[in-house]
Design a protein around this motif. Sequence first.
Motif, short mmCIF file in Angstrom:
data_model
loop_
_atom_site.label_atom_id
_atom_site.label_comp_id
_atom_site.label_asym_id
_atom_site.label_seq_id
_atom_site.Cartn_x
_atom_site.Cartn_y
_atom_site.Cartn_z
N GLU A 192 0.88 -1.29 -0.10
CA GLU A 192 0.01 0.02 0.00
C GLU A 192 0.85 1.30 0.12
N ASN A 193 0.72 2.06 -0.96
CA ASN A 193 1.45 3.32 -1.18
C ASN A 193 3.10 3.07 -1.10
N GLY A 194 3.47 2.22 -1.55
CA GLY A 194 4.88 2.16 -1.77
C GLY A 194 5.36 0.95 -0.45
N VAL A 195 4.77 0.76 0.49
CA VAL A 195 5.05 -0.19 1.76
C VAL A 195 4.62 -1.41 1.31
N LEU A 196 5.41 -2.37 1.80
CA LEU A 196 5.04 -3.81 1.62
C LEU A 196 4.96 -4.08 3.24
N ARG A 197 3.75 -4.50 3.40
CA ARG A 197 3.78 -4.92 5.04
C ARG A 197 3.74 -6.44 4.83
N VAL A 198 4.57 -6.92 5.79
CA VAL A 198 4.89 -8.39 6.09
C VAL A 198 4.62 -8.69 7.15
N THR A 199 3.62 -9.27 7.70
CA THR A 199 2.95 -9.90 8.75
C THR A 199 3.27 -11.40 9.11
N LEU A 200 4.14 -11.90 9.94
CA LEU A 200 4.22 -13.24 10.46
C LEU A 200 2.93 -13.60 10.96
N ASN A 201 2.46 -14.45 10.51
CA ASN A 201 1.08 -14.92 10.89
C ASN A 201 0.78 -16.40 11.21
N ARG A 202 1.38 -16.82 12.42
CA ARG A 202 1.04 -18.18 13.17
C ARG A 202 1.06 -17.74 14.56
N PRO A 203 0.11 -17.06 14.86
CA PRO A 203 -0.13 -16.51 16.12
C PRO A 203 -0.40 -17.49 17.25
N GLU A 204 -1.07 -18.60 17.11
CA GLU A 204 -1.19 -19.47 18.01
C GLU A 204 0.03 -20.23 18.30
N LYS A 205 1.13 -20.13 17.36
CA LYS A 205 2.34 -20.52 17.93
C LYS A 205 3.50 -19.42 17.94
N LEU A 206 2.87 -18.24 18.39
CA LEU A 206 3.89 -17.22 18.48
C LEU A 206 4.74 -16.87 17.38
N ASN A 207 4.03 -16.99 16.21
CA ASN A 207 4.94 -16.96 14.97
C ASN A 207 6.23 -17.58 14.72
N SER A 208 6.27 -18.93 15.59
CA SER A 208 7.24 -19.50 15.30
C SER A 208 7.42 -20.07 13.85
N PHE A 209 8.72 -20.43 13.48
CA PHE A 209 8.92 -20.90 12.11
C PHE A 209 8.82 -22.12 11.71
N GLU A 252 4.10 2.44 11.10
CA GLU A 252 3.41 2.68 9.71
C GLU A 252 3.61 4.14 9.33
N ALA A 253 3.98 5.08 10.26
CA ALA A 253 4.19 6.55 9.61
C ALA A 253 5.65 6.36 9.31
N LEU A 254 6.54 5.73 10.05
CA LEU A 254 7.82 5.93 9.52
C LEU A 254 8.09 5.12 8.20
N ALA A 255 7.18 3.98 8.11
CA ALA A 255 7.58 3.22 6.63
C ALA A 255 6.92 4.04 5.46
N ALA A 256 5.74 4.84 5.74
CA ALA A 256 5.26 5.61 4.84
C ALA A 256 6.20 6.79 4.51
N ARG A 257 6.99 7.35 5.29
CA ARG A 257 7.65 8.42 5.12
C ARG A 257 8.98 8.20 4.25
#
Length: 264
Positions: A12-29, A197-202
């Motif tokens: 969105e607007n030049g920012v690639l937002r990347v969210t680790l998304n296994r919250p039930e495993k505390l986003n372990s890999f 988000e503000a920092l990333a957008a800037r």
Amino acid sequence: MGHSDTVLVARENGVLRVTLNRPEKLNSFNEEMHLALCAAFRRAHDEPEVRAVLLTGAGRGFSAGQDLGDRDPRKGGPAPDLGHTLETFYNPTLRLIRALEKPVICAVNGVAAGAGANIALTCDIVLAAESARFIQAFSRIGLIPDAGGSWSLTRILGEPRAKALALTAEPLDAATAAAWGLIWKAVPDAELMGEAEALAARLAAGPTIGLGLTKRLIQAAGTQSFDAQLDLERDCQREAGRTADYSEGVTAFLEKRTPEFRGQ
Ligand code: LHQ
């Protein structure tokens, strides 16, 4: 590589937002999440529309490192080759983050343990929620600090603090991490994502080529002589001086207006 919801990726607007998304495993890999994270950074590299990356975690943690349930030793079989795991799954992503000539902001929204902590520390600007903790958990299970941790901790903190953190696995709170210079800043929990988000957008609205060259220079400084660094500054400034964003920056200054950088 295909679609995976273990990592959410949105531009969105030049920012690639990347969210680790296994919250039930505390986003372990697990392997799927590794491949998805690596693909996200490849996309950040390949798409000129991406001008900054914002990495964060879903739920109450950032990442608890390797998924320890993935290879349960009680299930028997030959001991896994963890060197192979690093070379195949962690190291390519870590190398991509360092090599990407665009700013990578990390918003550490909660606990960051083991390789999870060290992936965060590989990013360019790290903000952490005040409640977040950094834990070099490796020594608790007989391992060594990986995912660049032995390098980052030592480079940033020096041997005394690096050794104490790695040998004891004691949690480091965000405020101390900031006071020690391990991260950029600790932010009240409720303000973390807004500030990140503000920092990333800037940064995404910045002179992308110049910012990328700046990252390259600062990373090179750790291994170069002063003389070699001056040569590299000369070469990078030559390149920056040929960008449209440099012309725009100077023009905007002379016209007393805000520059409109296009990342070119
Ligand atoms: C987890 C994990 C996890 C699975 C929480 N795995 N489930 C290693 C090997 C291979 C190749 C190369 O590299 C590496 C590098 C590494 O990263 S080694 C270090 C691995 N990580 C750790 O040792 C940290 C393990 N986790 C913890 O110590 C705690 O979970 C921390 C301190 C991170 C958070 O504690 P709490 O806030 O008390 O949360 P919790 O422990 O209750 O965890 C919540 C859930 O997440 C829980 O599941 P459950 O089903 O019981 O609710 C945990 O089992 C699960 N989880 N970490 N790494």
